[in-house]
Design an enzyme around this catalytic site. Structure first.
Site, PDB file in Angstrom:
ATOM      1  N   LYS A  24       0.821  -1.209   0.000  1.00 54.50           N
ATOM      2  CA  LYS A  24       0.000   0.000   0.000  1.00 54.50           C
ATOM      3  C   LYS A  24       0.857   1.261   0.000  1.00 54.50           C
ATOM      4  CE  LYS A  24      -3.494  -2.409   2.776  1.00 54.50           C
ATOM      5  NZ  LYS A  24      -4.239  -2.951   1.627  1.00 54.50           N
ATOM      6  N   SER A  25       2.174   1.103   0.092  1.00 49.62           N
ATOM      7  CA  SER A  25       3.046   2.274   0.199  1.00 49.62           C
ATOM      8  C   SER A  25       2.940   3.227  -0.998  1.00 49.62           C
ATOM      9  CB  SER A  25       4.499   1.838   0.413  1.00 49.62           C
ATOM     10  OG  SER A  25       4.625   1.246   1.688  1.00 49.62           O
TER      11      SER A  25
ATOM     12  N   LYS B 275      14.740  -5.697   5.452  1.00 46.38           N
ATOM     13  CA  LYS B 275      15.072  -4.655   6.435  1.00 46.38           C
ATOM     14  C   LYS B 275      16.469  -4.842   7.036  1.00 46.38           C
ATOM     15  CE  LYS B 275      10.337  -3.430   7.594  1.00 46.38           C
ATOM     16  NZ  LYS B 275       9.332  -3.192   8.637  1.00 46.38           N
TER      17      LYS B 275
ATOM     18  N   GLY C  47       6.159 -10.823  21.939  1.00 44.93           N
ATOM     19  CA  GLY C  47       7.082 -11.087  20.841  1.00 44.93           C
ATOM     20  C   GLY C  47       8.406 -10.395  21.073  1.00 44.93           C
TER      21      GLY C  47
ATOM     22  N   VAL D  19      12.396 -17.056  25.741  1.00 46.91           N
ATOM     23  CA  VAL D  19      12.659 -15.983  26.706  1.00 46.91           C
ATOM     24  C   VAL D  19      13.998 -15.307  26.455  1.00 46.91           C
ATOM     25  CG1 VAL D  19      12.804 -15.421  29.167  1.00 46.91           C
ATOM     26  CG2 VAL D  19      11.231 -17.196  28.394  1.00 46.91           C
TER      27      VAL D  19
ATOM     28  N   TYR E 146      -2.847  -6.166  10.630  1.00 45.28           N
ATOM     29  CA  TYR E 146      -4.186  -5.666  10.345  1.00 45.28           C
ATOM     30  C   TYR E 146      -4.802  -6.521   9.245  1.00 45.28           C
ATOM     31  CZ  TYR E 146      -1.978  -3.661   6.236  1.00 45.28           C
ATOM     32  OH  TYR E 146      -1.274  -3.514   5.067  1.00 45.28           O
TER      33      TYR E 146
HETATM   34  P1  ATR Z   1       9.166 -10.249  12.789  1.00 44.48           P
HETATM   35  O1  ATR Z   1      10.087  -9.520  11.884  1.00 44.48           O
HETATM   36  O2  ATR Z   1       7.741 -10.304  12.303  1.00 44.48           O
HETATM   37  O3  ATR Z   1       9.246  -9.773  14.198  1.00 44.48           O
HETATM   38  P2  ATR Z   1      10.710 -12.523  13.615  1.00 44.48           P
HETATM   39  O4  ATR Z   1      11.894 -11.650  13.845  1.00 44.48           O
HETATM   40  O5  ATR Z   1      10.904 -13.842  12.969  1.00 44.48           O
HETATM   41  O6  ATR Z   1       9.621 -11.773  12.743  1.00 44.48           O
HETATM   42  O7  ATR Z   1       9.984 -12.715  15.021  1.00 44.48           O
HETATM   43  C1  ATR Z   1       8.818 -13.459  15.119  1.00 44.48           C
HETATM   44  C2  ATR Z   1       8.238 -13.308  16.531  1.00 44.48           C
HETATM   45  O8  ATR Z   1       6.978 -13.978  16.606  1.00 44.48           O
HETATM   46  C3  ATR Z   1       9.104 -13.922  17.611  1.00 44.48           C
HETATM   47  O9  ATR Z   1       8.915 -13.226  18.820  1.00 44.48           O
HETATM   48  C4  ATR Z   1       8.521 -15.347  17.702  1.00 44.48           C
HETATM   49  O10 ATR Z   1       8.773 -16.019  18.914  1.00 44.48           O
HETATM   50  P3  ATR Z   1      10.174 -16.822  19.110  1.00 44.48           P
HETATM   51  O11 ATR Z   1      11.225 -15.761  19.293  1.00 44.48           O
HETATM   52  O12 ATR Z   1       9.965 -17.652  20.298  1.00 44.48           O
HETATM   53  O13 ATR Z   1      10.368 -17.610  17.840  1.00 44.48           O
HETATM   54  C5  ATR Z   1       7.060 -15.015  17.587  1.00 44.48           C
HETATM   55  N1  ATR Z   1       6.259 -16.168  17.163  1.00 44.48           N
HETATM   56  C6  ATR Z   1       6.188 -16.723  15.927  1.00 44.48           C
HETATM   57  N2  ATR Z   1       5.315 -17.745  15.901  1.00 44.48           N
HETATM   58  C7  ATR Z   1       4.810 -17.846  17.159  1.00 44.48           C
HETATM   59  C8  ATR Z   1       3.832 -18.689  17.788  1.00 44.48           C
HETATM   60  N3  ATR Z   1       3.211 -19.659  17.105  1.00 44.48           N
HETATM   61  N4  ATR Z   1       3.570 -18.491  19.098  1.00 44.48           N
HETATM   62  C9  ATR Z   1       4.186 -17.519  19.797  1.00 44.48           C
HETATM   63  N5  ATR Z   1       5.109 -16.686  19.269  1.00 44.48           N
HETATM   64  C10 ATR Z   1       5.411 -16.839  17.968  1.00 44.48           C
END
Ligand code: ATR
Length: 277
Positions: A15-16, A65, A127, A154, A221
């Site tokens: 959409k940018s 990114k 997250g 964690v 969204y």
């Molecule tokens: P983004 O750029 O969207 O942040 P990312 O860097 O891969 O993508 O991070 C994904 C995030 O979603 C992480 O916090 C991941 O948790 P983990 O660090 O434990 O992997 C979280 N995430 C992805 N799938 C998940 C799920 N099914 N339940 C809970 N957390 C999830």
């Protein structure tokens, strides 16, 4: 005409272009803005070709990114800490600069568009991936009472606390935990930045997580209420918001960096919302 673009893969549904073209009309800036597909393994080459052909600046989206962060010759302090770049531009100094505007976009949407303050509030962020890392600094700048980062893994949340601990303002705390550690705790603002929701999934959250008057924000969204926001509404949230406003506000901040003028986002956001339906 000054040329701008967004790079991603895929990029067709971005959409940018619509957002920035609307900003340009509104502020009477003469520029073009297009969506450009870069091969997943050749972002730097695509960027170089663009810059050699009138390109003045660009936005960067998934999955580039990190590449943009590495390609930038100069980084703003906030981009350095976020470890990602969504905005590049050729500056007066002849250097390719990189910044991240996602976090500012989130905070502006919350505080200005939605009138939901962060100052003095107990904030929970779900997250600890790239999306979350980009928003922690602007949230801390609002002087919340506390910020907790909860993540499935964690150690990744703990690593973020380490990166940002020096920016924690007086009277605020920043901590990390797992989802099971949230039992018995309550929050005023809960921001979902997990990628789980993309798959229609939800982190395991305790039923009593939301304080009275809690406001919840999902960074994603869609046409329908997101899975996280449905959970929040079912658990007493006073207000839920999705990430469409964040998208428009991060674009406005990029536009301001490039052109030196601040576009008004109200109408653009309303148009996008209407198109989602
Ligand atoms: P983004 O750029 O969207 O942040 P990312 O860097 O891969 O993508 O991070 C994904 C995030 O979603 C992480 O916090 C991941 O948790 P983990 O660090 O434990 O992997 C979280 N995430 C992805 N799938 C998940 C799920 N099914 N339940 C809970 N957390 C999830």
């Amino acid at each position: 005409t000054d040329r701008y673009a967004v790079f991603g893969n895929p990029i067709a549904h971005s959409k940018s272009p619509q957002i920035h073209q609307a900003f340009a009309r509104q502020t009477q800036q003469l520029l073009s803005y297009e969506a450009l597909l870069a091969p997943v393994d050749a972002f730097a080459q695509s960027l170089r070709a663009f810059l050699a052909d009138q390109g003045r600046g660009c936005n960067i989206t998934v999955p580039f990114k990190q590449d943009a962060f590495e390609t930038a010759e100069q980084l703003t302090a906030r981009a350095q800490r976020a470890g990602a770049v969504n905005t590049l531009w050729l500056a007066e100094d002849g250097k390719l600069w990189g910044d991240t505007t996602d976090g500012v976009g989130l905070v502006r949407d919350l505080t200005d568009n939605q009138q939901v303050g962060i100052s003095g509030q107990r904030v929970l962020i779900l997250g600890a991936g790239g999306a979350v890392r980009g928003v922690i600094e602007p949230i801390l700048e609002q002087k919340p009472a506390s910020v907790v980062i909860a993540n499935r893994t964690v150690s990744k949340a703990e690593a973020l606390v380490d990166i940002f601990k020096d920016l924690v303002p007086e009277g605020c705390t920043l901590s990390a935990c797992g989802f099971s550690d949230l039992e018995g705790r309550q929050f005023d603002r809960v921001i979902n930045g997990t990628a789980a929701s993309l798959a229609g999934d939800l982190p395991p959250l305790p039923d009593s997580l939301l304080a009275a008057n809690a406001a919840c924000y999902d960074m994603m969204y869609g046409a329908e209420t997101t899975v996280f926001n449905r959970w929040a509404l079912g658990h007493g949230a006073a207000k839920v918001m999705d990430g469409l406003g964040m998208l428009v506000e991060q674009a406005a901040e990029s536009f301001r960096i490039w052109r030196g003028v601040q576009p008004d986002t109200t109408e653009v956001l309303a148009d996008l919302r209407a198109q989602l339906k």
